[in-house]
Design a protein around this motif. Structure first.
Motif, PDB file in Angstrom:
ATOM      1  N   ALA A   1       0.836  -1.207   0.000  1.00  0.00           N
ATOM      2  CA  ALA A   1       0.000   0.000   0.000  1.00  0.00           C
ATOM      3  C   ALA A   1       0.869   1.254   0.000  1.00  0.00           C
ATOM      4  O   ALA A   1       0.571   2.224  -0.710  1.00  0.00           O
ATOM      5  N   GLY A   2       1.948   1.258   0.772  1.00  0.00           N
ATOM      6  CA  GLY A   2       2.865   2.393   0.787  1.00  0.00           C
ATOM      7  C   GLY A   2       3.515   2.613  -0.563  1.00  0.00           C
ATOM      8  O   GLY A   2       3.632   3.753  -1.036  1.00  0.00           O
ATOM      9  N   ARG A   3       3.908   1.538  -1.213  1.00  0.00           N
ATOM     10  CA  ARG A   3       4.545   1.661  -2.529  1.00  0.00           C
ATOM     11  C   ARG A   3       3.543   2.123  -3.581  1.00  0.00           C
ATOM     12  O   ARG A   3       3.883   2.924  -4.462  1.00  0.00           O
ATOM     13  N   VAL A   4       2.309   1.638  -3.492  1.00  0.00           N
ATOM     14  CA  VAL A   4       1.272   2.092  -4.423  1.00  0.00           C
ATOM     15  C   VAL A   4       0.982   3.573  -4.194  1.00  0.00           C
ATOM     16  O   VAL A   4       0.843   4.345  -5.147  1.00  0.00           O
ATOM     17  N   TRP A   5       0.907   3.999  -2.930  1.00  0.00           N
ATOM     18  CA  TRP A   5       0.718   5.415  -2.623  1.00  0.00           C
ATOM     19  C   TRP A   5       1.825   6.246  -3.277  1.00  0.00           C
ATOM     20  O   TRP A   5       1.557   7.279  -3.880  1.00  0.00           O
ATOM     21  N   ASP A   6       3.065   5.785  -3.156  1.00  0.00           N
ATOM     22  CA  ASP A   6       4.186   6.501  -3.749  1.00  0.00           C
ATOM     23  C   ASP A   6       4.032   6.578  -5.263  1.00  0.00           C
ATOM     24  O   ASP A   6       4.222   7.635  -5.861  1.00  0.00           O
TER      25      ASP A   6
ATOM     26  N   TRP B   1       6.784  13.955  -6.300  1.00  0.00           N
ATOM     27  CA  TRP B   1       7.400  14.550  -5.126  1.00  0.00           C
ATOM     28  C   TRP B   1       8.909  14.371  -5.197  1.00  0.00           C
ATOM     29  O   TRP B   1       9.420  13.448  -5.830  1.00  0.00           O
ATOM     30  N   HIS B   2       9.601  15.213  -4.491  1.00  0.00           N
ATOM     31  CA  HIS B   2      11.041  15.039  -4.361  1.00  0.00           C
ATOM     32  C   HIS B   2      11.294  13.829  -3.470  1.00  0.00           C
ATOM     33  O   HIS B   2      10.550  13.571  -2.516  1.00  0.00           O
ATOM     34  N   ALA B   3      12.346  13.105  -3.753  1.00  0.00           N
ATOM     35  CA  ALA B   3      12.677  11.896  -2.983  1.00  0.00           C
ATOM     36  C   ALA B   3      12.846  12.202  -1.494  1.00  0.00           C
ATOM     37  O   ALA B   3      12.490  11.377  -0.643  1.00  0.00           O
ATOM     38  N   LEU B   4      13.361  13.390  -1.169  1.00  0.00           N
ATOM     39  CA  LEU B   4      13.527  13.737   0.241  1.00  0.00           C
ATOM     40  C   LEU B   4      12.187  13.876   0.957  1.00  0.00           C
ATOM     41  O   LEU B   4      12.075  13.543   2.140  1.00  0.00           O
ATOM     42  N   ASP B   5      11.170  14.361   0.258  1.00  0.00           N
ATOM     43  CA  ASP B   5       9.852  14.493   0.882  1.00  0.00           C
ATOM     44  C   ASP B   5       9.237  13.124   1.157  1.00  0.00           C
ATOM     45  O   ASP B   5       8.662  12.901   2.226  1.00  0.00           O
ATOM     46  N   VAL B   6       9.380  12.208   0.221  1.00  0.00           N
ATOM     47  CA  VAL B   6       8.911  10.838   0.462  1.00  0.00           C
ATOM     48  C   VAL B   6       9.729  10.214   1.584  1.00  0.00           C
ATOM     49  O   VAL B   6       9.202   9.510   2.448  1.00  0.00           O
ATOM     50  N   GLY B   7      11.024  10.513   1.605  1.00  0.00           N
ATOM     51  CA  GLY B   7      11.888  10.013   2.670  1.00  0.00           C
ATOM     52  C   GLY B   7      11.475  10.501   4.036  1.00  0.00           C
ATOM     53  O   GLY B   7      11.480   9.752   5.012  1.00  0.00           O
ATOM     54  N   ARG B   8      11.111  11.772   4.121  1.00  0.00           N
ATOM     55  CA  ARG B   8      10.674  12.328   5.407  1.00  0.00           C
ATOM     56  C   ARG B   8       9.422  11.612   5.909  1.00  0.00           C
ATOM     57  O   ARG B   8       9.296  11.329   7.104  1.00  0.00           O
TER      58      ARG B   8
ATOM     59  N   GLY C   1       7.755  -0.299   3.538  1.00  0.00           N
ATOM     60  CA  GLY C   1       7.611  -0.335   2.094  1.00  0.00           C
ATOM     61  C   GLY C   1       8.207   0.875   1.410  1.00  0.00           C
ATOM     62  O   GLY C   1       8.843   0.760   0.351  1.00  0.00           O
ATOM     63  N   LEU C   2       8.014   2.046   1.999  1.00  0.00           N
ATOM     64  CA  LEU C   2       8.547   3.270   1.401  1.00  0.00           C
ATOM     65  C   LEU C   2      10.058   3.392   1.567  1.00  0.00           C
ATOM     66  O   LEU C   2      10.745   3.927   0.693  1.00  0.00           O
ATOM     67  N   VAL C   3      10.591   2.906   2.672  1.00  0.00           N
ATOM     68  CA  VAL C   3      12.029   3.016   2.897  1.00  0.00           C
ATOM     69  C   VAL C   3      12.809   2.247   1.837  1.00  0.00           C
ATOM     70  O   VAL C   3      13.881   2.678   1.416  1.00  0.00           O
ATOM     71  N   THR C   4      12.268   1.146   1.363  1.00  0.00           N
ATOM     72  CA  THR C   4      12.967   0.406   0.308  1.00  0.00           C
ATOM     73  C   THR C   4      13.087   1.245  -0.960  1.00  0.00           C
ATOM     74  O   THR C   4      14.052   1.105  -1.699  1.00  0.00           O
ATOM     75  N   ILE C   5      12.133   2.134  -1.183  1.00  0.00           N
ATOM     76  CA  ILE C   5      12.191   3.015  -2.348  1.00  0.00           C
ATOM     77  C   ILE C   5      13.184   4.149  -2.113  1.00  0.00           C
ATOM     78  O   ILE C   5      14.022   4.445  -2.974  1.00  0.00           O
TER      79      ILE C   5
END
Length: 189
Positions: A47-52, A59-66, A101-105
């Motif tokens: 679900a996190g990866r689909v959201w991304d 979005w900038h990668a740093l914003d997704v990272g935050r 899930g998002l951290v792997t991205i």
């Protein structure tokens, strides 16, 4: 700094890869229910990866990272402050899964945004070493802490590692944006 951020997250994600079910059982859940809730972590990761992919792709990668790093300590705060009940265990697992899930991205996207494509493979290899070492060592370290001091302290240490990772992510984002602002101002002069 990003190496420290992902290394701290590796401690959390590595420990929970092995200890998620026992952590949920320690909240008072029956073994079967703990396993059922823990199985939802994979759904939350997807679900996190689909959201991304759908909502944050521009979005900038740093914003997704935050967001991804920020969800990690939030999940432990929910678990530790929510009490021993189904709702807090479920919320913890889902929030933690989305973060995972998002951290792997972001482990691949942030270095590309910071350093560009030149030498990208080498940068990823350098960043992967502490991540993999700590992810491998953290389940045993977590077990030792639990055995000696209990789940409360062990979870508190993971919360602290997640919070430190988030603090690092905020500093990194500030530094990157400040540097970009100065570069833009210099070009206008």
């Amino acid at each position: 700094l990003f190496g420290v951020i992902v290394a701290l997250s590796a401690i959390v994600f590595g420990a929970m890869a092995v200890h998620l079910v026992p952590v949920l059982e320690a909240t008072g859940l029956a073994a079967g229910l703990a396993v059922s809730i823990a199985s939802l972590k994979g759904f939350a990761q997807v679900a996190g990866r689909v959201w991304d992919l759908v909502f944050a792709r521009h979005w900038h990668a740093l914003d997704v990272g935050r967001i991804s790093i920020g969800l990690m300590p939030l999940s432990f705060a929910v678990l530790m402050l929510g009490g021993a009940n189904f709702a807090s265990a479920l919320a913890f697992t889902l929030i933690f899964g989305v973060s995972n899930g998002l951290v792997t991205i972001i482990r691949g996207a942030v270095p590309l945004a910071l350093f560009g494509p030149k030498g990208y493979g080498e940068v990823l290899g350098i960043l992967a070493t502490p991540y993999l070492v700590l992810a491998a060592a953290s389940p045993a370290a977590f077990a030792l802490v639990v055995e000696r001091w209990g789940y409360g302290l062990a979870e508190g240490l993971l919360l602290a590692a997640g919070a430190a990772s988030l603090a690092g992510m905020e500093v990194l984002t500030y530094w990157y944006r400040h540097r970009a602002h100065l570069a833009a101002a210099g070009q206008r002069s």
